[in-house]
Write a protein that holds these residues in place. Sequence first.
Motif, PDB file in Angstrom:
ATOM      1  N   GLU A  70      11.090  23.663  44.332  1.00 50.63           N
ATOM      2  CA  GLU A  70      11.520  22.282  44.385  1.00 50.63           C
ATOM      3  C   GLU A  70      13.026  22.195  44.239  1.00 50.63           C
ATOM      4  O   GLU A  70      13.661  21.290  44.764  1.00 50.63           O
ATOM      5  CB  GLU A  70      10.836  21.512  43.252  1.00 50.63           C
ATOM      6  CG  GLU A  70      10.299  20.201  43.729  1.00 50.63           C
ATOM      7  CD  GLU A  70       9.722  19.386  42.594  1.00 50.63           C
ATOM      8  OE1 GLU A  70       8.519  19.143  42.661  1.00 50.63           O
ATOM      9  OE2 GLU A  70      10.445  18.994  41.679  1.00 50.63           O
ATOM     10  N   MET A 123      14.917  22.108  47.440  1.00 53.34           N
ATOM     11  CA  MET A 123      14.767  20.802  48.082  1.00 53.34           C
ATOM     12  C   MET A 123      15.664  19.783  47.380  1.00 53.34           C
ATOM     13  O   MET A 123      16.341  18.991  48.022  1.00 53.34           O
ATOM     14  CB  MET A 123      13.301  20.385  48.009  1.00 53.34           C
ATOM     15  CG  MET A 123      12.942  19.286  48.964  1.00 53.34           C
ATOM     16  SD  MET A 123      13.234  19.723  50.681  1.00 53.34           S
ATOM     17  CE  MET A 123      11.780  20.707  50.992  1.00 53.34           C
ATOM     18  N   MET A 124      15.691  19.849  46.036  1.00 53.64           N
ATOM     19  CA  MET A 124      16.525  18.932  45.268  1.00 53.64           C
ATOM     20  C   MET A 124      17.987  19.075  45.674  1.00 53.64           C
ATOM     21  O   MET A 124      18.703  18.105  45.820  1.00 53.64           O
ATOM     22  CB  MET A 124      16.418  19.257  43.777  1.00 53.64           C
ATOM     23  CG  MET A 124      15.126  18.865  43.171  1.00 53.64           C
ATOM     24  SD  MET A 124      15.101  17.110  42.881  1.00 53.64           S
ATOM     25  CE  MET A 124      14.936  17.121  41.128  1.00 53.64           C
ATOM     26  N   GLN A 125      18.388  20.342  45.843  1.00 53.87           N
ATOM     27  CA  GLN A 125      19.769  20.612  46.177  1.00 53.87           C
ATOM     28  C   GLN A 125      20.112  19.962  47.520  1.00 53.87           C
ATOM     29  O   GLN A 125      21.150  19.352  47.685  1.00 53.87           O
ATOM     30  CB  GLN A 125      19.950  22.129  46.258  1.00 53.87           C
ATOM     31  CG  GLN A 125      21.386  22.564  46.195  1.00 53.87           C
ATOM     32  CD  GLN A 125      21.515  24.046  46.483  1.00 53.87           C
ATOM     33  OE1 GLN A 125      20.672  24.637  47.159  1.00 53.87           O
ATOM     34  NE2 GLN A 125      22.556  24.651  45.983  1.00 53.87           N
ATOM     35  N   LYS A 126      19.188  20.064  48.452  1.00 54.83           N
ATOM     36  CA  LYS A 126      19.417  19.463  49.758  1.00 54.83           C
ATOM     37  C   LYS A 126      19.440  17.933  49.656  1.00 54.83           C
ATOM     38  O   LYS A 126      20.300  17.273  50.225  1.00 54.83           O
ATOM     39  CB  LYS A 126      18.321  19.901  50.732  1.00 54.83           C
ATOM     40  CG  LYS A 126      18.480  19.251  52.067  1.00 54.83           C
ATOM     41  CD  LYS A 126      17.642  19.908  53.126  1.00 54.83           C
ATOM     42  CE  LYS A 126      17.874  19.183  54.437  1.00 54.83           C
ATOM     43  NZ  LYS A 126      17.064  19.722  55.500  1.00 54.83           N
ATOM     44  N   LEU A 127      18.489  17.382  48.921  1.00 54.47           N
ATOM     45  CA  LEU A 127      18.433  15.933  48.788  1.00 54.47           C
ATOM     46  C   LEU A 127      19.701  15.414  48.107  1.00 54.47           C
ATOM     47  O   LEU A 127      20.177  14.332  48.415  1.00 54.47           O
ATOM     48  CB  LEU A 127      17.192  15.508  48.001  1.00 54.47           C
ATOM     49  CG  LEU A 127      15.864  15.740  48.730  1.00 54.47           C
ATOM     50  CD1 LEU A 127      14.694  15.347  47.849  1.00 54.47           C
ATOM     51  CD2 LEU A 127      15.808  14.963  50.034  1.00 54.47           C
TER      52      LEU A 127
END
Lengths: 463, 267
Positions: B254, B257-261
């Motif tokens: 996750e 994904m957090m880093q991308k978001l």
Amino acid sequence: MKIVVLGFDGASPKLIDKWINNLPTFKAFKEKGIFGYTIPPVPAQTPVAWTTFMTGKNPGNHGIFSFAMRKKGTYERRIATPKTLEAKTLFQILNESEKKVGVINVPMCGIQKVQGFIAPGFLSKNEGVFFPEEIREKIRLKFDVNKILGDLKTETLGRVKEDPDLFFEEVNHITDEMAEIALYLLQKEDWDLFMTVFMGTDRIQHFFWKYVDQTHSNYEKNKYSQLVRDFYIKMDKITESFLNSVDEDVITIVVSDHGFCPVEKEVVVNNYLEEIGLVKTKNGKIDLEQSKAVSYGYGDVWLNVKGREPFGLIKPGKQYEEVRKEIADKLMLTKINGQVPFKDIWKREDIYTGKYLSVAPDLLIIFKKGWQAARNPEIMEKNELKRYVKKNPMWSGGHDGTHDPVDVLGVICSLDLELEEKKEIRIPLKDLAPTILSLMDVAIPRDMEGEPFKLHFRKDRST
Amino acid sequence: MDEHLQKLEEKSIFILREAKAEFKNLAILWSTGKDSTASLWLCRKAFFGKIPFPVVHMDTSYKFPEMYQFRDGIAKKWNLNLIVAKNEDALKSGMSPKAGRFECCTQLKTDVLKKVIEQQKFDAVIVSIRRDEHGIRGKERYFSPRDKEFKWDYKDQPPEMWDLYSSISKEASHLRVHPILHWTELDTWMYVKQEGIPVNPLYFAKNGKRYRSLGCMPCTVPIKSNAKNIDEIVEELKTTKISERSGRAQDKEEAYMMQKLRALGYM
């Protein structure tokens, strides 16, 4: 009947109108076919919107309410991923009727067992990897790539302010490459429904909206205005290539999941909740156990309810209703520099229905155009004068602030469809899956909530 | 001795001895949590009371005070060759979870491990992960190669059939050895009880809450529990459906994904 759905994430009908004379394909949609609006769900966010499209259901029945949701029975923030999706997709339904699908880069669509092929999209950990293996191999042989790049690299996104030119270079490159691969599969593979979503429109608009929207308070025309327009011209050309690559009896539909509106200022919702005594902090950080209500960084408000959260503080029933009313009443009276930033505050049951209602945020704050919720949920420094407003947000354009769906309508166009009666087209996103199924003569599952929109196949594109 | 636990122990000791025989510069990572402490215990059993390689503790400086106390007590009692690794530079410049949990973990844990492996020239490190902890860990092997960037290509791993472990790899910068990969959370607790292995008191319930998994203070929350001793924990685990790491701020998968978001502005 075979169908092609060409998605452009966040493509704005306002910008298409603005540049219509540079967009011959979209001009043809307006003049000869259909050109209308899609109504996104609340919140008008990519994961919620495409899931609503794919399932034909409201979030209350597909379980995706936001990028970040509270995990049931905890205070944990959970990111929406295809794994958290709780309903069948259009692709799975078609598969059950022996129809073949080709799905490329649809956000929130992960690996699914279907006849045909899938390359999962945004928010799937398998983003861009083709399944099954044979398709991956074909793409490797033909294009010498292991997967498609459906989205910009995290590093490029993180450096967009310092290096906007690299951002445009990359978004143009990945869009061209994906279009080429998609067109190849469109022509070579066997499918009944082919769908692909390009993300570039959304990514560009978040960061560069103020250069194209004259209603933005910091509107400025410069080379980026031109680069955004050039991307719309690219979108028009890709659409044209798709139309030219399919037989006459195929229906091609262009669709976006939401549009955009200006973002000028961000409101730190948790600061307001702290001001009215609901958020409590410990060592400067929000204490989720001791807070009666918190926001996770969107227009969402989650209450801390006895028996529902591990350290619940609010009694269900009367007290729960009182707290919700208190929040709504007080926020609606909050003025920042003389303006109320909120347009509306909704209770979850006012907008959602279904079995997953219990995992929705308890309240949803809808912001006026120009405002949005600050994304970092932590309390920011207290500044009574500025009243907890962040200026110069990272974005200059947005859609999920949370904004009213009517402020951020998406687009739908086709040359191969006509309307039963002449009227403005406004289709809720959840009506598209049943519309597609009905055009394909596939039975609409009884639990699908959307209604098929009364559109018909139009034989002759040229008139 | 319980037959099931005996089998687990035998396999773990076999792996540890293989690792010791195979690598010149071996080390074991010790978080002070129950699993890595059980691994230290297994090492003591495998090598007749004395652990013949360094024990590395990666100190983010954000651990619970009880963890430091526990660490120093055990290090003395078991006469460990303890290496405490810290990213002083990052800490001086104020690195904390406020800068983003992913970034914080990267600088205070991943980078520290990279540095200590480089400095001490470790060719293999023993890590006490278990398959049941996390989805992606289900794909792990007992001997798992990592490249210089710590990347783990789970699709390109040496086969491990009939318990034959291959440790040869060209690209690998070092190997991870996972002696308790086949254990479950419940196994660890039953073993801890059987052997009388010391564990951190944070695992036991106080005022209706206990820690099920120990990490850094800002990113770990206790679970609701009344289990005040090991027997009660074992009982609790037999009935719970909540994941062990649910109290930990976030899983790695996750995290990307957090880093991308975050880069996108969605977080």
